[in-house]
Design a protein around this motif. Structure first.
Motif, short mmCIF file in Angstrom:
data_model
loop_
_atom_site.label_atom_id
_atom_site.label_comp_id
_atom_site.label_asym_id
_atom_site.label_seq_id
_atom_site.Cartn_x
_atom_site.Cartn_y
_atom_site.Cartn_z
N CYS A 24 0.87 -1.18 0.00
CA CYS A 24 0.00 0.00 0.00
C CYS A 24 0.90 1.23 0.00
O CYS A 24 1.81 1.33 0.81
N SER A 29 1.62 -1.73 3.93
CA SER A 29 1.16 -3.12 4.14
C SER A 29 1.02 -3.83 2.80
O SER A 29 0.75 -3.20 1.78
N ARG A 30 1.15 -5.14 2.80
CA ARG A 30 1.03 -5.92 1.56
C ARG A 30 -0.44 -6.15 1.21
O ARG A 30 -0.94 -7.27 1.28
N THR A 31 -1.11 -5.09 0.84
CA THR A 31 -2.55 -5.18 0.57
C THR A 31 -2.94 -4.60 -0.78
O THR A 31 -4.12 -4.43 -1.05
N ASN A 34 -5.34 -7.97 -5.07
CA ASN A 34 -6.34 -8.94 -4.63
C ASN A 34 -6.28 -10.19 -5.50
O ASN A 34 -7.09 -11.08 -5.37
N ALA A 40 -6.79 -4.70 -5.08
CA ALA A 40 -7.81 -4.85 -4.04
C ALA A 40 -8.65 -3.58 -4.06
O ALA A 40 -8.19 -2.53 -4.52
N ARG A 42 -9.62 -1.75 -1.56
CA ARG A 42 -9.05 -0.79 -0.60
C ARG A 42 -8.05 -1.51 0.28
O ARG A 42 -8.06 -2.73 0.38
N CYS A 43 -7.21 -0.74 0.96
CA CYS A 43 -6.23 -1.31 1.89
C CYS A 43 -6.97 -1.80 3.13
O CYS A 43 -7.76 -1.06 3.72
N ARG A 44 -6.71 -3.04 3.53
CA ARG A 44 -7.37 -3.60 4.71
C ARG A 44 -6.82 -3.02 6.00
O ARG A 44 -7.44 -3.14 7.04
N VAL A 45 -5.66 -2.36 5.95
CA VAL A 45 -5.04 -1.82 7.16
C VAL A 45 -5.40 -0.35 7.37
O VAL A 45 -5.93 0.02 8.41
#
Length: 129
Positions: A24, A29-31, A34, A40, A42-45
């Motif tokens: 991100c 973060s590795r988000t 997907n 993805a 949005r960023c999950r963090v």
């Protein structure tokens, strides 16, 4: 006014690092992805909305030209130097081309999204949020 790229905030990865590892651009973060090459939502963090960035078809267009030139050059070299049967070319170049495109597309899309975030790029006429 400085022509240098803006300094990333603490915790923000560099553009190359974000692209290579799928990080991100806001929190690191590795988000980012997907799937293999799908972002993805949005960023999950940190909650950064990746859908607001428009990477478009630019990375794919340049990648097709670059990978195509490399693969054609290598295929011609192989043909001239070893003269293998046609099926060898198919078995060799189809998987290599596919792998190069997927790896390159993932990197190029990640780099463009990270660059848009760090440079605060937006559509012309849009107001800053």
């Amino acid at each position: 006014m400085s022509s240098e790229a803006p300094e990333p905030d603490k915790g923000q990865p560099a553009i190359g690092e974000a692209a290579l590892l799928g990080l991100c651009p806001k929190c690191g973060s590795r988000t980012l992805f997907n799937g293999i090459v799908r972002f993805a939502p949005r960023c999950r963090v940190c909650g950064l909305d990746f859908a607001r960035f428009n990477v478009g078809d630019g990375p794919a267009a340049f990648l097709i030209l670059i990978v195509g030139a490399i693969v054609v050059g290598l295929a011609v070299w192989l043909q001239v130097s070893a003269d293998p049967p046609f099926w060898v070319h198919i078995l060799l170049w189809v998987p290599i081309s596919t792998a190069m495109v997927l790896a390159g597309l993932r990197f190029a899309k990640g780099a463009l999204l990270a660059s848009e975030y760090q440079n605060k790029a937006r559509e012309a006429g849009q107001r800053e949020e």
